[in-house]
Design a protein around this motif. Sequence first.
Motif, PDB file in Angstrom:
ATOM      1  N   CYS A  86       5.005 -28.628  -1.619  1.00 39.62           N
ATOM      2  CA  CYS A  86       4.821 -27.999  -0.301  1.00 39.62           C
ATOM      3  C   CYS A  86       5.555 -26.671  -0.217  1.00 39.62           C
ATOM      4  N   ASN A  87       6.734 -26.616  -0.756  1.00 37.81           N
ATOM      5  CA  ASN A  87       7.484 -25.355  -0.703  1.00 37.81           C
ATOM      6  C   ASN A  87       6.779 -24.278  -1.500  1.00 37.81           C
ATOM      7  N   GLY A  88       6.134 -24.664  -2.599  1.00 36.49           N
ATOM      8  CA  GLY A  88       5.420 -23.672  -3.404  1.00 36.49           C
ATOM      9  C   GLY A  88       4.244 -23.099  -2.638  1.00 36.49           C
ATOM     10  N   GLU A  89       3.534 -23.951  -1.920  1.00 36.51           N
ATOM     11  CA  GLU A  89       2.394 -23.467  -1.130  1.00 36.51           C
ATOM     12  C   GLU A  89       2.864 -22.541  -0.030  1.00 36.51           C
ATOM     13  N   ILE A  90       3.975 -22.827   0.581  1.00 37.03           N
ATOM     14  CA  ILE A  90       4.497 -21.965   1.648  1.00 37.03           C
ATOM     15  C   ILE A  90       4.866 -20.603   1.090  1.00 37.03           C
ATOM     16  N   VAL A  91       5.468 -20.594  -0.057  1.00 32.83           N
ATOM     17  CA  VAL A  91       5.873 -19.306  -0.649  1.00 32.83           C
ATOM     18  C   VAL A  91       4.640 -18.466  -0.931  1.00 32.83           C
ATOM     19  N   ARG A  92       3.575 -19.089  -1.415  1.00 36.54           N
ATOM     20  CA  ARG A  92       2.357 -18.339  -1.700  1.00 36.54           C
ATOM     21  C   ARG A  92       1.748 -17.770  -0.407  1.00 36.54           C
ATOM     22  N   ASP A  93       1.763 -18.596   0.613  1.00 37.34           N
ATOM     23  CA  ASP A  93       1.194 -18.107   1.904  1.00 37.34           C
ATOM     24  C   ASP A  93       1.993 -16.950   2.456  1.00 37.34           C
ATOM     25  N   GLY A  95       3.586 -14.815   0.833  1.00 32.40           N
ATOM     26  CA  GLY A  95       3.313 -13.639   0.002  1.00 32.40           C
ATOM     27  C   GLY A  95       2.080 -12.908   0.510  1.00 32.40           C
ATOM     28  N   GLN A  96       1.042 -13.685   0.856  1.00 28.30           N
ATOM     29  CA  GLN A  96      -0.177 -13.063   1.399  1.00 28.30           C
ATOM     30  C   GLN A  96       0.117 -12.381   2.735  1.00 28.30           C
ATOM     31  N   VAL A  97       0.968 -13.019   3.568  1.00 30.24           N
ATOM     32  CA  VAL A  97       1.325 -12.421   4.857  1.00 30.24           C
ATOM     33  C   VAL A  97       2.046 -11.099   4.643  1.00 30.24           C
ATOM     34  N   ALA A  98       2.909 -11.071   3.693  1.00 32.99           N
ATOM     35  CA  ALA A  98       3.665  -9.844   3.437  1.00 32.99           C
ATOM     36  C   ALA A  98       2.722  -8.721   3.049  1.00 32.99           C
ATOM     37  N   LEU A 101       1.008  -7.442   6.171  1.00 30.27           N
ATOM     38  CA  LEU A 101       1.920  -6.637   6.976  1.00 30.27           C
ATOM     39  C   LEU A 101       2.065  -5.236   6.413  1.00 30.27           C
ATOM     40  N   LYS A 102       2.083  -5.105   5.148  1.00 34.40           N
ATOM     41  CA  LYS A 102       2.169  -3.779   4.541  1.00 34.40           C
ATOM     42  C   LYS A 102       0.937  -2.945   4.923  1.00 34.40           C
ATOM     43  N   ARG A 103      -0.237  -3.575   4.864  1.00 32.79           N
ATOM     44  CA  ARG A 103      -1.467  -2.860   5.225  1.00 32.79           C
ATOM     45  C   ARG A 103      -1.419  -2.433   6.695  1.00 32.79           C
ATOM     46  N   ILE A 104      -0.963  -3.357   7.577  1.00 26.86           N
ATOM     47  CA  ILE A 104      -0.880  -3.036   9.008  1.00 26.86           C
ATOM     48  C   ILE A 104       0.091  -1.886   9.226  1.00 26.86           C
ATOM     49  N   GLY A 105       1.183  -1.869   8.519  1.00 23.50           N
ATOM     50  CA  GLY A 105       2.148  -0.776   8.663  1.00 23.50           C
ATOM     51  C   GLY A 105       1.527   0.549   8.306  1.00 23.50           C
ATOM     52  N   ALA A 106       0.685   0.560   7.293  1.00 24.00           N
ATOM     53  CA  ALA A 106       0.037   1.812   6.906  1.00 24.00           C
ATOM     54  C   ALA A 106      -0.924   2.275   8.005  1.00 24.00           C
ATOM     55  N   VAL A 107      -1.662   1.291   8.587  1.00 24.72           N
ATOM     56  CA  VAL A 107      -2.599   1.661   9.649  1.00 24.72           C
ATOM     57  C   VAL A 107      -1.852   2.189  10.876  1.00 24.72           C
ATOM     58  N   VAL A 108      -0.735   1.566  11.229  1.00 32.36           N
ATOM     59  CA  VAL A 108       0.049   2.013  12.380  1.00 32.36           C
ATOM     60  C   VAL A 108       0.566   3.432  12.142  1.00 32.36           C
ATOM     61  N   ASP A 109       1.021   3.708  10.964  1.00 30.63           N
ATOM     62  CA  ASP A 109       1.500   5.070  10.687  1.00 30.63           C
ATOM     63  C   ASP A 109       0.375   6.080  10.843  1.00 30.63           C
ATOM     64  N   SER A 110      -0.827   5.679  10.420  1.00 32.47           N
ATOM     65  CA  SER A 110      -1.969   6.590  10.568  1.00 32.47           C
ATOM     66  C   SER A 110      -2.295   6.833  12.035  1.00 32.47           C
ATOM     67  N   LEU A 111      -2.235   5.744  12.854  1.00 27.86           N
ATOM     68  CA  LEU A 111      -2.517   5.885  14.278  1.00 27.86           C
ATOM     69  C   LEU A 111      -1.473   6.762  14.957  1.00 27.86           C
ATOM     70  N   ASN A 112      -0.225   6.596  14.606  1.00 26.05           N
ATOM     71  CA  ASN A 112       0.828   7.436  15.203  1.00 26.05           C
ATOM     72  C   ASN A 112       0.590   8.907  14.896  1.00 26.05           C
TER      73      ASN A 112
END
Length: 697
Positions: A86-93, A95-98, A101-112
């Motif tokens: 279970c801990n391994g599956e959480i770590v993988r999930d 990772g995808q969230v991270a 978030l990086k992609r969203i940060g790039a979009v926010v910088d573009s909007l600003n």
Amino acid sequence: MSSSYFHGRNGSTDLASPSATSPSTSIGTAPRSSALSSRITSVLSASYADLDIRDALETLDKRGFQNTQESRRNLRLDLQQEVIQCNGEIVRDFGQVAQQLKRIGAVVDSLNKCCDDMRTHISASKREVGPVLEEANSLMQQKSQVESKQHILDAFKKHFVVSDTEIAILTSSSEPVNDDFFRVLVKVKKIHQDSEILLGNENERLGLEILEQSSKQLNSAFQKLYRWIQKEFKTLDLENPQISSSIRRSLRVLAERPALFQSCMDFFAEAREHTLSDCFFAALTGSATDSDAMPHSRPIEFQAHDPLRFVGDMLAWAHSATVSEREALEVLFIGEGDELAKGIQAGLDADIWSKGEGAEEAYDGRKALNELVGRDIAGVARLLRQRTEQVISSHEDATLAYKIANLIGFYKNTFGKLIGSEAAILEILDGLETYAQKQFRANMRDHVASVQAELSIAPADLSAPDFLLDALETLKTLIKSYGTSLAAADEDSDAFDPVFTEALDPFLKACETLEKKMVAPHGDIFAINCLLTTKTALTPFPFAAEKITAMDDSRADHIVKLTTYQYNFFLKSSGLEPLVTTLATLENISTIPSLPLFQENSLIRISQTLDDFLPSAHMDAMDNIKKLQSPQLTRDITEAAAERFCEDFEMVEEKLLEADDLIDGREEDGDGEVMEERIRMRDMFPRTGGEIRVLLT
């Protein structure tokens, strides 16, 4: 506790193993027994109601755990393995969230960056458009002010300005008086009223101009309305009473000009008076002075041969015409409520010249209606007076004159209730009633004079004379006529007393004159018979009670005289009169035996006369007054006289007994010797009072 549990199960310390009971451990038996008991105690003391334990057991139940040695041994390892997975599956999930978030940060910088660029462009545009917006706002404010002024101007024109078409409708005589006329009139009156508001503002000159213009227009409109109503009145037919709604409305509006309204009513009253007079003349004669007058197929003059019916038909026609006139005009004055009153009051309030004349009386629609109807029938009333006076003066029958007076009095009260007490016709009817009553009194006096000139003697049977019987028949006729009048409703009314004075009292006085010429008792009998006959005729009428009471008093006087006559008859016929006269004035009883009247011969003679009189005394006395028409009264008078005679006889009897007792007391001397025996007066006059009463009753 679980670790030690699994450790014990997997190690050499298993309680079930043989080594646990081997001899080699005998030395340590005591400690192991103590550990076992402690373990058992701890297990037994554990609370399986604890939430953690219950959750653990539920988890085991869901996993399908089998309580075997192998499963108990691998349970810890399996659980740890599942946790690691279970801990391994959480770590993988995560990772995808991270990554997201990086992609969203790039979009926010573009909007600003885009927002900063837009902010820069907007600031530049604002600096360029600012002056244009300020100019546009100024233009919008100017537009709003212009529109407000335009609205005010339009409203002013709509409210205060009358078009040429409306002016023509309002003032031109060629335009009809219809709904458009009244609509424009209401508008102009509103303008006239509201123009006074302008006088209090800065536009005083404008207010004065509008006020003057609207006043002229209103005056022209009311003059047009006044002329139109007069024209309509000329063709108005009230014989089939239906006043059109336009006339009623016009009169309500014209009421705001009281002078014009009153002039209109005067014109209408004059026209209606002329019309009704012609109709009445046509009803009387069958021919009309005006071709427009209503024809009458059966003229009253030809139809009513009896003078009373002729007068009654004329009065009935006048009453019917008055009722029809009132019903027709009631729609105008009463049916519209207080509209006329409001209009006239508004006109009075608006007339500044009438305000200084004091408080005006409130307009009364019913009073105005009654006044108008009274004026309409004034011509009929004058013609009615002329014809009625001719009828009254051309007949010498007093009964007819009185019937006509009562008939006129009845209609006078009827007209008073119908059109009020101030109508001109009431004054005319009152004069006619007075004239008829005067003629009645004159005719009655002539008749009485003729009767008095022909007075002779009373009838042989002393009954009421023919002239009194004729007078009573006439009086009954007058009473019946009086009974149809409204005055008879009051039983205490003395309205009929003048009739008694003229139609009865002279004949009673004539009877009294005849009575004075007769000898007693014929005069009193004649008078009583006349009074009884008169009372019998008057008794059914309550309002004659006072007259009957007066006649009863007079009859009582004659009854007293007849009673005295009968009493004197008893005294003289019985021979008792000298004894009664002597003893009534005698003071000393002891002198009675010495009086000549009480000597033996005289007393015997009087006693014999009394004995001869008594058997037929009552019948003889009744015979004296047998001509009385009331047998009961004859008996009452005779019995009253007999009672007086009996009282006198008892007085004589008592005096004689006292005299005898007094003489008896003196006949004995002092030695007790008795004087020569004498005859007692009581023996010479043996009748007793009881015997007399029996014989005379």
